[in-house]
Design a protein around this motif. Structure first.
Motif: not given
Lengths: 431, 431, 431
Positions: A222, A248, A251-252, A254-255, A258-259, A275, A279, A304
């Motif tokens: 990562w 970036f 980073a997006a 990862v969110l 997880y969601a 995870i 990710t 995303f």
């Protein structure tokens, strides 16, 4: 089916034979790129700076190959030695073979001239095999993996050259490494299908600490992915954009990973499989257009989507692929490299259509993606049939996902032993 | 023999005393190298660039010292805290002492001026002690290791200066670090021989996860070795050759280490001891001639041989050295650093004879190798006798290879406890 | 008190909502800094070199954030997934939010222009939350941590701007990151005090291998701290001094941390808590004056003191803070970041008074330290009250320090299960 799994002479003869052959080929074809033999019209000082400027990025890629891929696969409770150890063996062979196979398409005076870009590309070429390794992890012998390394890198180098010939752009190799490695490996796994494993295997799971070891791999992949996607980009703004976009996008990703991991479980708990893997999908998916002017906004949008696609893939697609297509994908490389690789290739088509990189044609981007997919599948199927020959020391079904068939394993290995006997009530089958 | 192993005052007084002494010496002798105090004839801009250009290579070496050496030694099942923890202690002291000892040979206006090369060399100087630590691992106290660090680095700096005085080349320090550290440590281990351990010790082995921790060390050493061998090389082609040569030597070494590991076991299984160590021998052996024009072919040949020599050493030589020479080499540093170091020194003689580096004399290369070996053995023997004094808190034989004699160890340490009691039927001897 | 700990919709909706909001804000406000949109008066070539020159330092900081902080907290026997996993989640959100919050104070034409310094600062901003995470580790839900990340980074960016406005120097962020993150987290922990945990918790301890995982975090933090303290320093001698000072401060700190760890135990044994944490205090404490002309002597003196202060803090202050101030500081961030941060700020006052950096005023340095402390405490208290609302899925007391409340944990997790049942005779409370 019964196999002879003692690799004593198979592995040693193959490894020494290949290494000897490679040393001879290096003696004939390979030399340093130095000012002496470099093109006199080139700025020598610049070349010197390029080497040392890119060396940190090379080392980041190097860590991804050896620690990243190696530890990512240590999640299996009894297969950590093989994951990290055979990963090292494949990559050490692969970077040498990749130097030759990629270099043959770019000879200078009949010679392959080693510079930092050649080393980065040699490391890249091993990544395809390590991705494919993830698909067949636990079900192949080290001998089979050496053979796959030779065959896959040969095909990879040809496909990579074809993609360049088409004029397609793929700086972070969403297509030529990730999609290629995934579909090559999945095609081989289809040929190597083992019906008796269709309901799982007692060793095919993690223990608490093996999941933590795997996170070492995840994190180094990562963190250093911006280097992977920018290492061979053009110096200056394109390289900087490749770094920023990948930073970036990841980073997006990862969110959303997880969601969706939490959303897909009825009790809302996070799943380590997601995870550890989903990710990273943002790094794969932004690869093709990493050096294009897609804006941080565009990069984050790709990340995303990639996090969602990958997590959904692990949850819903992997079981279907296993049951319907008869492809047992141990590490879920389809969800980490396959789907996000196609997503990345498609994003490249769209970005080219939007003019995000001068000179890039959406048609040629699409052609490159299609060619890569086709060549990977054909190459993987043919390789699968070669690996299926019952002479390579492959493990019998009961010994899959078990280091002890190819490794001296410490006798006092309390923890997995206990699990094996206490929880599953089966006796370990000795090789 | 019974020892007082409570280190409460010994360790604290020694550590604080040494640190206080060093701070005073730094106050007197050490300052930054800045344009202000640098030689006015030197190009200041170049110096600035040198610092930041070499900083990534310094950090790679730094990782090798602290994570590489530290985790490589965590293979022992009950000695991970000491391996990684005392490694940190030794190296933190050693880099300070090394700055002083090496700097005293290169004063400017009576001052030691710190720059990035001084920091790289300070880290290098600690490597000698960490190699020697591997020979005596599990059989010494932290207090003994602090003493060894002070003595060994003092001798090392003198020998390094002698080698430079002879005009010998040793950019990757096959001789001055690897052979020196190995034979210094082996000589000390000979003096510290413990007869009661000649048939092994219940703690002298690995468990499954301790072998995986050790692979973290192996991989970071393996990946960053090109930085180790090139960090102090001349900028430009020599530095680039050092990187390329080490990269390919290590790759070739992996193949032969795996081949011979499998070949030497009658059942053809791989042995983690070989994989963790012998795969690195190619980095050691190519060190002396890393910046010489030996060609990728030459580098790979050296790696090829080193992987074989090292694996054979682990299999056949270590038992003989233990039984005949009475040297208990815990980590097998003779096979990873000793033999490959001599191989590297010898390759340097040959390369110099072949004219691979202008100005290098094979006679002086040979003289440097011989001097290094002799000084290391003498220094190691003398250090061994000092460490043998029964006042340094060394562990009694039954408590060797056991963290709990010097560390607070978690009570709920299920796994090794079980092993100890269930498998060996012995009661743990509390300190 | 009973909580609903199923995060299925809370976590997914919050994470996707925040990520969507951030992408929209990036679309409006964020673009690359390229020669095209950079100030035409600026030397474009220099900017290009700055990016690639600082990229290795950025990557070192990146490793500290994700591997360093993540693994440092894996020392707890049952909380490794959360430590390393929620660390990743917080930091991935935080670097995006930090880009916005820090960027809003430095707009160009109404835009935030991304360059390598912005990325380094974005990573820095996450460090504050990760430090605070250490104070509340094991007692909060992932949802709470996302909220804390948003709130704390918003306050942090404002305080950082204030410190700059005051003209105070804090290149390594002893004050603005370490002291800020520690006191923010401690204030929040005070509000979130759980009386039933005042005598400890069965899960609040380490096992042998969890302490080794934590050492991975310690070492990567320790090794790369010179990059942390120098990454945003002025190019040339100030940056070089920052590297050199941090290198030697950390080395000196190790010696005193070991000395006092051994000295404070009546049996003279080393305590892993001290080794994992207090060895790093030298990096924190030298931060503010890292780029000042304090000399290697001055840097080592700071490290010497920091190692002592931190170890004494763990031994004597943490129990008092817990019993008297009702602050349960899981990781002891007060001793690693709080006290050494104040020490660093105070050293900055003294160095400024001694003229170690032209233009630095001791009064403004002191004002910055006081402001940082005050803002952190107020921000932390307010955040604590928001987090105290019983709607964020926080764990009930018996499930603290337990991954299984938020994670799918492997069933065959032998080791901690055994500990739990055998040693404590309690039945695990399922969420």
């Amino acid at each position: 089916m019964s196999y002879e799994t003692n690799m004593r002479f198979k592995l040693s003869v193959l490894a020494i034979g290949l290494q000897t052959l490679i040393i001879i080929l290096f003696g004939i074809f390979v030399r340093y790129e130095t000012p002496h033999n470099a093109d006199p019209q080139t700025n020598t000082t610049l070349r010197d700076d390029t080497f040392i400027d890119l060396y940190p990025l090379f080392q980041d890629v190097h860590v991804m190959i050896f620690v990243g891929f190696g530890f990512l696969m240590t999640f299996l409770k009894r297969y950590g030695f093989s994951s990290v150890g055979i990963n090292l063996l494949i990559a050490a062979l692969g970077l040498q073979w990749g130097t030759l196979m990629q270099g043959l398409w770019h000879l200078h005076d009949g010679k392959i001239e080693i510079n930092i870009l050649k080393m980065i590309n040699a490391d890249f070429s091993t990544a395809t095999v390590l991705i494919s390794f993830g698909a067949v992890l636990g079900k192949t012998s080290p001998v089979q993996m050496l053979i796959m390394a030779i065959l896959e890198i040969t095909v990879f180098a040809g496909n990579e050259h074809l993609v360049g010939f088409l004029g397609a752009s793929d700086v972070g190799a969403s297509m030529t490494i990730h999609a290629f490695g995934a579909y090559f490996g999945l095609a081989a796994a289809a040929v190597l299908y083992r019906p008796s494993l269709k309901d799982g295997h007692v060793n095919e799971g993690s223990v608490y600490h093996s999941d933590l070891f795997a996170m070492i791999g995840t994190l180094f992949l990562w963190m250093f992915w911006p280097s992977f996607n920018s290492a061979i980009a053009e110096h200056g703004p394109p390289q900087q954009m490749a770094i920023i976009n990948t930073y970036f996008s990841l980073a997006a990703c990862v969110l959303t990973a997880y969601a969706f991991s939490s959303l897909l479980e009825h009790n809302g708990k996070l799943d380590m499989v997601h995870i550890q893997n989903a990710t990273l999908a943002g790094g794969v998916a932004v690869g093709t257009c990493a050096d294009m002017n897609i804006g941080p906004f565009g990069a984050m949008t790709i990340g995303f989507i990639a996090g969602i696609v990958s997590t959904l893939g692990f949850k819903f697609l992997t079981p279907i692929v296993a049951s319907k297509l008869k492809i047992q994908d141990t590490c879920g490389v389809h969800n980490l490299h396959g789907l996000p690789g196609i997503l990345g290739g498609t994003a490249g088509v769209a970005a080219a259509a939007l003019g995000a990189k001068p000179g890039c044609s959406p048609i040629m981007q699409g052609a490159a993606l299609a060619a890569t997919f086709g060549i990977a599948v054909v190459g993987g199927v043919l390789t699968g049939f070669i690996l299926k020959l019952p002479i390579w020391g492959q493990p019998p079904d009961p010994n899959c996902y078990d280091d002890s068939i190819y490794w001296e394993v410490p006798l006092d290995e309390e923890e997995p032993e206990n699990n094996y006997h206490n929880e599953h009530g089966k006796v370990k089958i000795e090789a």
